[in-house]
Design a protein around this motif. Structure first.
Motif, short mmCIF file in Angstrom:
data_model
loop_
_atom_site.label_atom_id
_atom_site.label_comp_id
_atom_site.label_asym_id
_atom_site.label_seq_id
_atom_site.Cartn_x
_atom_site.Cartn_y
_atom_site.Cartn_z
N TRP A 74 -3.37 -57.09 -10.14
CA TRP A 74 -3.58 -55.70 -10.56
C TRP A 74 -4.11 -54.85 -9.41
O TRP A 74 -5.04 -55.26 -8.69
N GLN A 76 -5.89 -51.30 -9.61
CA GLN A 76 -6.49 -50.63 -10.76
C GLN A 76 -7.29 -49.41 -10.32
O GLN A 76 -8.28 -49.53 -9.59
N ILE A 474 -2.85 -48.51 -13.74
CA ILE A 474 -2.77 -49.87 -13.20
C ILE A 474 -1.33 -50.17 -12.80
O ILE A 474 -0.38 -49.88 -13.54
N GLN A 476 0.76 -53.53 -11.96
CA GLN A 476 0.72 -54.99 -12.02
C GLN A 476 1.98 -55.58 -11.40
O GLN A 476 3.09 -55.10 -11.62
#
Length: 481
Positions: A74, A76, A474, A476
């Motif tokens: 991640w 973030q 986020i 990913q």
């Protein structure tokens, strides 16, 4: 056993067995009675790739041992809740890098009746060393642990009518998202509220249990008796007695749970104990009606003002529908949809804040809403006594949208609406996201934006009112084989 030793052993097994690396579109095959390993053409003329890391124990492939590996990284960016600090410094927003999940699965059908399953890995590993135990600053090297370790007996040969198992397992009641296959979920993350006791009286949703599960006609079922962990062993500061319910600090009762699905079209994957596929990306036609429950006597406790200690049961149940079907098989388009209602009774006025891979480390006691801990960073009232409606919808665009072998897109939306006793108004958490499926679930990028409420300190600690909203973005990157 440490992770290096485990990984080395797995590598030796795979090399010795002359397994071929390839990619897999869903977590596990749906039928344990047939081999899912294609024949290998050593001339190189075969077009199909080998789909899994699998060693056959017999010629037909019905007895086998497999390995899978998952990593979710991640990036973030979070607008923190007011008062949040990062290692003692006030921060309005944060940018962090972490590992949401890093896992390996080792499992196999050892004989006609015997199945073995292990999962090893770690979760929520960021610069704060992840998880609730913020005081254990030396824990960064021992985050990995066994998530699952169980053995299962298939009562009827080549039939999934009744499987009986025992061990550390995610076999759960309540809902499909209480035991999700995290490598195949449509959205960036699961609705964690459905993992109702996570890290309170379980080990990251897993419990020591004995269970029965199976598929009979259109019915898929699982029932379990679990031995929950005492909350004293979860690594966090113990809650204090008061008029609002908390997990009991005395006594020990067994937990009973069940989950049932009526499958109208194709049957869902049933090999890995308890895990539910998030989306089949159009490979199956799935429509299910589902219901589940979790109950435990004297699981909760409260002490009313000028009153005696009151023990209360934990009673949770849900009903839901799940749809995952292809729209145009030639183009490869599909939709995914879920709608569920959750009744969550943790005793009078129970409430707990939580945030996935929280990037903030603390919040001053004077700024904690309702005097509750864990309200910093990206947390919100995730668990509470009351009710929750959760829904999601996603649309899979045509296959090879960017050219052959270059993948496609799947946008989605999520909504979690909760009415909790200790929250004055309906709590709404909303997500919108986009998957770039480079190679199905085996390699994908997911961009997700979440909008959530935050809560300010108040003299009224019995009920919280939202003071505003914050956002979180986020990115990913998932690799899965």
């Amino acid at each position: 056993m440490n992770i290096a030793l485990t990984t080395g052993w797995v590598g030796a097994l795979l090399i010795t067995s002359q397994l071929t690396f390839a990619q897999q579109s869903v977590t596990l095959p749906t039928d344990t009675t047939k081999s899912s390993t294609p024949a290998i053409n050593i001339s190189g003329s075969a077009k199909a790739e080998k789909k899994e890391l699998k060693y056959n124990l017999n010629e037909s492939g019905t007895h086998f041992f497999k390995a899978t590996f998952l990593n979710q990284a991640w990036l973030q960016f979070n607008q923190s809740n007011p008062g949040s600090t990062v290692v003692g410094v006030p921060k309005d927003n944060t940018f962090s890098i972490g590992l949401r999940r890093t896992r390996m699965q080792l499992f196999g059908q050892i004989s006609d009746h015997l199945f073995l399953y292990f999962q090893f890995g770690m979760n929520n590993f960021n610069y704060l060393n992840g998880g609730f135990n913020q005081t254990a600053s030396s824990q960064r090297k021992i985050q990995a642990f066994f998530h699952d370790a169980l053995a299962e007996y298939l009562v009827f040969k080549n039939k999934n009518y009744l499987n009986i198992g025992a061990g550390l397992t995610i076999v759960n009641g309540l809902s499909r998202f209480s035991a999700p296959s995290v490598g195949t979920i449509m959205s960036m993350d699961v609705p964690v509220f459905a993992q109702a006791t996570t890290d309170q009286t379980d080990e990251f949703t897993r419990k020591l249990s004995v269970y029965a599960r199976g598929q009979v006609g259109h019915l898929d079922y699982r029932v379990a008796v679990s031995d929950p962990f005492p909350i004293q062993t979860n690594g966090a500061a113990l809650p204090t007695y008061g008029p609002n319910s908390i997990f009991a600090l005395k006594g020990h009762e067994k937990q009973f749970q069940g989950f049932f699905m009526w499958q109208f079209f194709d049957k869902e994957a049933h090999q890995a104990p308890g895990y539910n596929t998030g989306t089949y990306l159009g490979a199956k036609k799935i429509f299910n009606l589902e219901a589940g429950f979790i109950t435990q006597k004297n699981a909760m406790v409260r002490v009313p003002v000028a009153g005696d200690t009151v023990y209360q049961a934990l009673n949770l149940w849900s009903i839901a529908s799940f749809l995952d079907i292809p729209l145009n098989k030639e183009k490869g388009t599909a939709i995914n949809a879920y709608l569920g209602y959750f009744h969550t009774d943790y005793g009078d006025n129970y409430l707990r804040f939580n945030g996935a891979m929280n990037p903030a480390s603390d919040i001053p006691a004077s700024q904690r809403p309702g005097g509750l801990g864990g309200t910093q960073g990206n947390s919100f009232p995730m668990f509470g006594t009351g009710s929750v409606v959760y829904g999601q919808f996603g649309y899979l665009l045509k296959r090879d949208l960017f050219g052959e072998g270059n993948g496609t897109l799947m946008p989605y939306v999520q909504a979690q609406l909760a009415n909790y006793q200790r929250v004055a108004n309906t709590l709404g958490v909303y997500n919108i996201g986009l998957n770039y499926l480079i190679k199905g679930h085996n390699g994908k990028l997911t961009l997700d934006y979440q909008n959530r409420p935050y809560y300010a300190p108040s003299s009224n600690t019995s009920q919280l009112s939202a003071a505003g909203r914050r956002g979180q973005l986020i990115l990913q990157y998932q690799i899965f084989i």
